[in-house]
Design an enzyme around this catalytic site. Structure first.
Site, PDB file in Angstrom:
ATOM      1  N   HIS A  68      -1.853 -35.690   8.919  1.00  0.00           N
ATOM      2  CA  HIS A  68      -3.101 -35.047   9.352  1.00  0.00           C
ATOM      3  C   HIS A  68      -3.289 -33.712   8.644  1.00  0.00           C
ATOM      4  O   HIS A  68      -2.726 -32.699   9.052  1.00  0.00           O
ATOM      5  CB  HIS A  68      -3.036 -34.843  10.868  1.00  0.00           C
ATOM      6  CG  HIS A  68      -4.337 -34.460  11.496  1.00  0.00           C
ATOM      7  ND1 HIS A  68      -4.736 -34.927  12.725  1.00  0.00           N
ATOM      8  CD2 HIS A  68      -5.339 -33.645  11.093  1.00  0.00           C
ATOM      9  CE1 HIS A  68      -5.919 -34.419  13.038  1.00  0.00           C
ATOM     10  NE2 HIS A  68      -6.303 -33.622  12.047  1.00  0.00           N
ATOM     11  N   HIS A  70      -6.386 -31.272   6.250  1.00  0.00           N
ATOM     12  CA  HIS A  70      -7.771 -31.093   5.806  1.00  0.00           C
ATOM     13  C   HIS A  70      -7.719 -30.406   4.439  1.00  0.00           C
ATOM     14  O   HIS A  70      -7.272 -29.258   4.340  1.00  0.00           O
ATOM     15  CB  HIS A  70      -8.555 -30.239   6.803  1.00  0.00           C
ATOM     16  CG  HIS A  70      -8.626 -30.854   8.165  1.00  0.00           C
ATOM     17  ND1 HIS A  70      -9.620 -31.732   8.526  1.00  0.00           N
ATOM     18  CD2 HIS A  70      -7.807 -30.737   9.244  1.00  0.00           C
ATOM     19  CE1 HIS A  70      -9.413 -32.129   9.781  1.00  0.00           C
ATOM     20  NE2 HIS A  70      -8.321 -31.540  10.229  1.00  0.00           N
ATOM     21  N   LEU A  71      -8.159 -31.117   3.405  1.00  0.00           N
ATOM     22  CA  LEU A  71      -8.118 -30.564   2.050  1.00  0.00           C
ATOM     23  C   LEU A  71      -9.485 -30.092   1.576  1.00  0.00           C
ATOM     24  O   LEU A  71      -9.619 -29.584   0.474  1.00  0.00           O
ATOM     25  CB  LEU A  71      -7.525 -31.586   1.071  1.00  0.00           C
ATOM     26  CG  LEU A  71      -6.089 -32.034   1.390  1.00  0.00           C
ATOM     27  CD1 LEU A  71      -5.536 -32.887   0.261  1.00  0.00           C
ATOM     28  CD2 LEU A  71      -5.176 -30.858   1.681  1.00  0.00           C
ATOM     29  N   ARG A  72     -10.508 -30.276   2.400  1.00  0.00           N
ATOM     30  CA  ARG A  72     -11.840 -29.665   2.237  1.00  0.00           C
ATOM     31  C   ARG A  72     -12.647 -30.161   1.033  1.00  0.00           C
ATOM     32  O   ARG A  72     -13.786 -29.716   0.861  1.00  0.00           O
ATOM     33  CB  ARG A  72     -11.722 -28.137   2.153  1.00  0.00           C
ATOM     34  CG  ARG A  72     -10.961 -27.477   3.302  1.00  0.00           C
ATOM     35  CD  ARG A  72     -11.561 -27.804   4.649  1.00  0.00           C
ATOM     36  NE  ARG A  72     -10.995 -26.971   5.714  1.00  0.00           N
ATOM     37  CZ  ARG A  72     -11.083 -27.253   7.005  1.00  0.00           C
ATOM     38  NH1 ARG A  72     -11.708 -28.368   7.391  1.00  0.00           N
ATOM     39  NH2 ARG A  72     -10.554 -26.463   7.916  1.00  0.00           N
ATOM     40  N   HIS A 187      -9.574 -38.087  17.725  1.00  0.00           N
ATOM     41  CA  HIS A 187      -9.633 -36.700  18.188  1.00  0.00           C
ATOM     42  C   HIS A 187     -10.086 -36.765  19.641  1.00  0.00           C
ATOM     43  O   HIS A 187     -11.261 -37.015  19.915  1.00  0.00           O
ATOM     44  CB  HIS A 187     -10.626 -35.917  17.325  1.00  0.00           C
ATOM     45  CG  HIS A 187     -10.899 -34.525  17.784  1.00  0.00           C
ATOM     46  ND1 HIS A 187     -10.363 -33.430  17.167  1.00  0.00           N
ATOM     47  CD2 HIS A 187     -11.663 -34.053  18.802  1.00  0.00           C
ATOM     48  CE1 HIS A 187     -10.790 -32.329  17.785  1.00  0.00           C
ATOM     49  NE2 HIS A 187     -11.584 -32.688  18.787  1.00  0.00           N
ATOM     50  N   HIS A 240      -3.100 -34.834  17.123  1.00  0.00           N
ATOM     51  CA  HIS A 240      -2.767 -33.502  17.672  1.00  0.00           C
ATOM     52  C   HIS A 240      -2.771 -33.448  19.206  1.00  0.00           C
ATOM     53  O   HIS A 240      -3.532 -32.698  19.826  1.00  0.00           O
ATOM     54  CB  HIS A 240      -3.670 -32.415  17.083  1.00  0.00           C
ATOM     55  CG  HIS A 240      -5.139 -32.754  16.982  1.00  0.00           C
ATOM     56  ND1 HIS A 240      -5.876 -33.247  18.036  1.00  0.00           N
ATOM     57  CD2 HIS A 240      -6.002 -32.631  15.951  1.00  0.00           C
ATOM     58  CE1 HIS A 240      -7.122 -33.424  17.650  1.00  0.00           C
ATOM     59  NE2 HIS A 240      -7.230 -33.052  16.392  1.00  0.00           N
ATOM     60  N   ASN A 286      -8.141 -26.261  17.664  1.00  0.00           N
ATOM     61  CA  ASN A 286      -8.753 -27.373  18.382  1.00  0.00           C
ATOM     62  C   ASN A 286      -7.860 -28.602  18.199  1.00  0.00           C
ATOM     63  O   ASN A 286      -7.712 -29.068  17.068  1.00  0.00           O
ATOM     64  CB  ASN A 286     -10.149 -27.635  17.807  1.00  0.00           C
ATOM     65  CG  ASN A 286     -10.890 -28.753  18.523  1.00  0.00           C
ATOM     66  OD1 ASN A 286     -10.322 -29.497  19.301  1.00  0.00           O
ATOM     67  ND2 ASN A 286     -12.177 -28.876  18.235  1.00  0.00           N
ATOM     68  N   ASP A 313      -1.916 -30.730  10.905  1.00  0.00           N
ATOM     69  CA  ASP A 313      -3.347 -30.461  11.079  1.00  0.00           C
ATOM     70  C   ASP A 313      -3.738 -29.237  10.239  1.00  0.00           C
ATOM     71  O   ASP A 313      -4.483 -28.362  10.694  1.00  0.00           O
ATOM     72  CB  ASP A 313      -3.701 -30.248  12.555  1.00  0.00           C
ATOM     73  CG  ASP A 313      -5.213 -30.296  12.818  1.00  0.00           C
ATOM     74  OD1 ASP A 313      -5.969 -30.606  11.872  1.00  0.00           O
ATOM     75  OD2 ASP A 313      -5.634 -29.999  13.951  1.00  0.00           O
TER      76      ASP A 313
END
Length: 434
Positions: A68, A70-72, A187, A240, A286, A313
């Site tokens: 998990h 986030h590489l944007r 999520h 998460h 979050n 995350d």
């Protein structure tokens, strides 16, 4: 160019897939594990085609996998891009990462999946195993083309950042995903219960005058989805996880043999909502940091296997997105490069056994990715290996981070335990200078 044969000599080899915890050598040749054993590397000498690495005092583990991140990219490359994200992952000891699809545009089609994989292949280093979206545009109504994304290389589906609120849509998503053996990662947040929420709902939110997010917002979605998972037979994964109630639900579901799994982040294992008493936006995440009883439940569930794996995350943000009023701050923590240094502390505290920690970072997530050849040091498996120095003391320094962003509450702190070498497919993609 032919990759040299690599001999990792005399390290503490920890391979949960074989129940292995002993001093041994590991030999990697032509991108795969060739041999593991006490004298497996004895017959080799250093040369242009053979690299001998003294691993004494180090842990030699199956390559770590982050389910998990986030590489944007595409769309928010100013926070992170695939190249910087993969560099950060290699520096953090991860041989494979799974980026979530909440990019701009959303990864909800074959074209975006192929674009992401092409950028990763072009850069090299840590493997990229993408998740596609559950619904088109993550709008929660129309299913994305899972078949096309699976064929293009997606390993799972998620609308992470948003919950699939419509139960009928979620049921159909599970049925569709099961057809292609795709992991469905949810999520878990009932958005009707969290509107305007800034942190966990409890005494601390009252003290700070911030609107709270109740545990129930997570628990009700987990409960609903477990019913749907039982109905459909899909592989269901809780992203998460943060609440003690959700832990209880997952434990009960597993006791009945449901195909369910869960991940927990380092920050939910380390911190509670008390970290927000100074309005520290770096701790705004979050799902939110919860109370001590939640943290204790998460640690216990990770230790006994109710929670399968640790996932960072990794959520990079710019300074401007964090250095602002609490209610305006973006949620998320930069986690790839600090994860190992923070999690080895759980071993020193006695909360986790070394082999269980390694399992949660390697073979457990690998079991959820059936097409991935790593997660084990068995002969013939992919030569993905993480080497750690469990006693290395170091400062998490802002300028040394490979990530573009620096939003972590661990910045400037001393950590003990550090990845010193990351090997992907027999190629050293990160080596700490000593």
């Amino acid at each position: 160019m032919v990759m040299p044969l690599i001999v990792l000599r005399g390290g503490r080899v920890l391979d949960p897939s074989q129940g292995l915890d002993e001093t041994a050598d590991v030999v990697i040749e032509s991108g795969h594990i060739k041999a593991v054993g006490r004298d497996a590397g004895a017959g080799y000498t250093a040369s242009e085609s053979v690299r001998i690495i003294d691993a004494a005092g180090r842990w030699v583990c199956p390559g770590f996998i982050d389910l998990h991140v986030h590489l944007r990219e595409p769309g928010q490359e100013y926070k992170e891009d695939i190249a910087s994200g993969l560099d950060a992952a290699a520096s953090g000891g991860f041989t494979a990462v799974c980026p979530m699809p909440n990019t701009k545009p959303v990864n909800d089609s074959r074209a975006i999946t192929e674009q992401i994989l092409s950028r990763a292949e072009e850069h090299g280093g840590t493997r990229l195993l993408p998740f596609g979206a559950v619904t088109k545009g993550q709008r929660g109504s129309e299913l994305a083309e899972m078949a096309d994304m699976r064929e293009a290389g997606a390993v799972g589906v998620s609308d992470d950042g948003l919950c699939v609120m419509n139960a009928a849509v979620m049921r159909h998503a599970m049925e569709y995903a099961r057809t292609f053996d795709l992991l469905v990662s949810q999520h878990c947040e009932d958005h009707h219960l969290t509107e305007g929420a800034q942190m966990h709902e409890g005494a601390r939110s009252t003290q700070l005058g911030l609107r709270g997010w109740p545990r129930a917002a997570e628990d009700v979605i987990v409960a609903r989805d477990l019913v749907l998972a039982e109905t459909t037979g899909a592989r269901y994964h809780v992203a998460h996880i943060s609440s003690l109630g959700a832990v209880r639900l997952i434990r009960e579901a597993k006791s009945r043999g449901l195909r369910v799994s869960a991940e927990v982040t380092p920050h939910h294992l380390l911190f509670t909502d008390e970290a927000l008493l100074s309005y520290d936006t770096y701790c705004k995440v979050n799902p939110p940091l919860r109370e001590e009883e939640d943290r204790a439940a998460l640690r216990e569930a990770l230790a006994d296997g109710t929670i399968d794996c640790i996932a960072t995350d990794h959520a990079p943000h710019t300074d401007l997105e964090k250095d602002c009023e609490f209610e305006a701050a973006s949620v998320g923590i930069n986690g790839l490069e600090s994860a190992i240094g923070s999690m080895i502390g759980l071993v020193r505290e006695g909360a986790l056994r070394p082999l269980r920690l390694v399992e949660a970072l390697s073979s457990a997530p690998a079991r959820l990715l059936p097409d991935y050849e790593g997660g084990s040091l068995r002969v013939g498996r992919a030569g993905d290996v993480t080497v750690l120095d469990p006693e290395a003391r170091w400062i998490l320094d802002r300028d040394a981070l490979r990530s573009k962003s620096h939003n972590t509450p661990l910045l400037g702190r001393e950590l003990t335990g550090r990845p010193v070498m990351t090997i992907v497919g027999g190629e050293i993609v990160h080596e700490l200078e000593t």
